[in-house]
Scaffold this active site. Structure first.
Site, short mmCIF file in Angstrom:
data_model
loop_
_atom_site.label_atom_id
_atom_site.label_comp_id
_atom_site.label_asym_id
_atom_site.label_seq_id
_atom_site.Cartn_x
_atom_site.Cartn_y
_atom_site.Cartn_z
N PRO A 9 -14.55 64.84 2.75
CA PRO A 9 -14.29 64.42 4.12
C PRO A 9 -14.14 62.92 4.31
CG PRO A 9 -16.57 65.15 3.89
CD PRO A 9 -15.86 65.49 2.61
N ASN A 10 -13.19 62.60 5.15
CA ASN A 10 -12.88 61.24 5.60
C ASN A 10 -12.23 60.36 4.55
OD1 ASN A 10 -13.92 61.66 8.27
ND2 ASN A 10 -15.95 61.61 7.36
N ARG A 17 -10.50 53.28 7.25
CA ARG A 17 -11.91 53.52 7.57
C ARG A 17 -12.79 52.46 6.93
NH1 ARG A 17 -15.61 57.85 4.53
NH2 ARG A 17 -17.49 57.58 5.77
N TYR A 22 -15.03 50.47 2.04
CA TYR A 22 -14.13 51.29 1.22
C TYR A 22 -12.85 50.58 0.79
CZ TYR A 22 -17.27 54.92 2.86
OH TYR A 22 -18.38 55.66 3.15
N ASN A 71 -15.36 63.39 -5.53
CA ASN A 71 -15.99 62.56 -4.52
C ASN A 71 -16.13 63.45 -3.29
OD1 ASN A 71 -16.78 60.78 -2.52
ND2 ASN A 71 -15.38 59.16 -3.17
N ALA A 74 -19.58 62.74 2.32
CA ALA A 74 -20.87 63.05 2.95
C ALA A 74 -21.44 64.39 2.51
CB ALA A 74 -20.73 63.01 4.47
N GLU A 95 -19.06 62.95 -10.94
CA GLU A 95 -19.27 62.61 -9.53
C GLU A 95 -18.93 61.14 -9.33
OE1 GLU A 95 -22.95 62.28 -6.32
OE2 GLU A 95 -23.28 63.37 -8.20
N HIS A 97 -18.35 57.87 -6.40
CA HIS A 97 -18.48 57.29 -5.06
C HIS A 97 -17.89 55.89 -5.08
CE1 HIS A 97 -20.95 60.59 -3.76
NE2 HIS A 97 -21.59 60.49 -4.91
N ARG A 104 -27.04 51.91 0.52
CA ARG A 104 -26.71 52.29 1.90
C ARG A 104 -27.86 53.06 2.54
NH1 ARG A 104 -20.95 54.69 2.15
NH2 ARG A 104 -21.28 54.16 4.34
#
Length: 137
Positions: A9-10, A17, A22, A71, A74, A95, A97, A104
């Protein structure tokens, strides 16, 4: 060698964004760079904002490709289902990110994927995908 990149998502909003987190580049532009850098590889790409579609894609490609770069955005921190899908397949999963999730918010420190992944790469911006590809070579 066939590697499937799956974004959650996103991540379709990369370049727009939160550029301070990012970056300014969208993923399609970066995917073109990756394909030029690794011309002997088949790099498939899938993105969805929907958890069930991500699980379906992991199950679809998880027995046929040489590696998956995931990735989950969330969903990394909330989806037992995605973690279970990674555990259920044969293809190794890296995985990824873009940001350093440990620098964060506290809720981002938990991953339901990491325990079943080949490894985790985080905090190197979009270069995290490049490093993930190299881990399969």
């Amino acid at each position: 060698m066939k590697i499937c990149i799956i974004n959650g998502p996103n991540l379709n909003l990369l370049g727009k964004r939160e550029p301070e987190v990012y970056g300014n580049q969208n993923f399609d532009e970066y995917l073109d760079i990756l394909r030029l850098k690794f011309p002997t590889l088949t790099l498939d790409y899938f993105q969805s904002n929907i958890e069930g579609e991500l699980i379906g894609k992991i199950q679809e490609v998880g027995f046929e490709c040489d590696g998956i770069i995931l990735n989950a955005g969330a969903y990394t921190h909330t989806s037992i289902g995605i973690g279970d899908a990674v555990k259920a397949i044969n293809s190794p999963v890296m995985e990824v990110h873009i940001s350093n999730i440990f620098g964060r918010e506290e809720f981002r420190h938990q991953s339901y994927i990491s325990g079943n992944a080949k490894g985790v790469i985080l905090g190197f911006g979009l270069k995290s995908y490049d490093l993930a590809i190299q881990s399969f070579l």
